[in-house]
Design a protein around this motif. Structure first.
Motif: not given
Length: 219
Positions: A45-46, A48, A164, A189, A194, A198, A201-202
């Motif tokens: 995820e990080r 990107r 989150i 959402s 949000i 996001t 993935s959370f």
């Protein structure tokens, strides 16, 4: 000018490969493997660097489809990590191949098949297996009342405390109960303000983290 980016890419690829190998070396369903897989998913995820297939298509539904596709991908990685072959390529190459060729297609079919409102029911086995790619939404059984009871009781307060950043209302307990009730990512959402990726993935990280606790609670 491009050397720092290339160096950073090499570092990310090396770290992800190390995490994938570490997960493979641990016994299936062990806490050690779960921990390595959670770190691997977080690293992906990080980075990107996940692909964005067919970005110009499916206007108005793209984020919903993409979130579902990424959730399916992460579930597959967790369930089938032993299929990754480190000598054949990088983790992100493997992940993006699966995302492009399989999971985005599956997700788009599911989203369109369940319009105007999708009904997605999960059982404990689905939470534990983390493999929604094998789930047919048209044949899904009603959610286990035991699973729902466990989520609502939240005996250790873990589900509600896991939220989150800066959005305590967007906690795992809330999201899991809503998903069990059939709410789509787009509906959640809109309600929480949000972005779908996001939320999705959370939620997937929490499924990996809490599957052992849910199973133990109900055993």
């Amino acid at each position: 000018m491009n050397e720092p980016d290339e160096a950073s890419t090499d570092v990310i690829d090396r770290q992800l490969k190390q995490l994938a190998i570490a997960a493979q070396q641990q016994p299936p369903k062990s806490r050690e493997r779960q921990r390595a897989l959670a770190q691997l998913i977080g690293g992906i995820e990080r980075s990107r660097r996940l692909a964005r297939p067919r970005r110009e298509q499916f206007q108005g539904l793209y984020e919903e489809i993409y979130a579902e596709a990424v959730q399916r991908l992460f579930a597959h990685i967790c369930d089938k990590i032993d299929r990754y072959q480190p000598d054949r390529g990088e983790v992100l190459q493997w992940a993006n191949f699966l995302l492009n060729r399989q999971f985005f297609i599956e997700a788009s079919r599911e989203v369109f098949a369940t319009l105007p409102r999708g009904v997605k029911r999960l059982t404990l086995d689905d939470l534990d297996r983390n493999n929604p790619s094998e789930v047919n939404p048209q044949l899904m059984p009603l959610p286990s009342q035991q699973v729902l009871q466990c989520l609502e009781d939240d005996p250790d307060g873990l589900f509600q405390r896991s939220h989150i950043d800066r959005h305590p209302q967007a906690n795992f307990q809330f999201l899991a109960i809503k998903r069990l009730a059939g709410y789509s990512w787009q509906e959640l959402s809109d309600e929480l303000g949000i972005a779908i990726p996001t939320l999705s993935s959370f939620y997937q990280r929490c499924l990996i983290r809490f599957a052992p606790q849910l199973k133990a609670y109900l055993s």
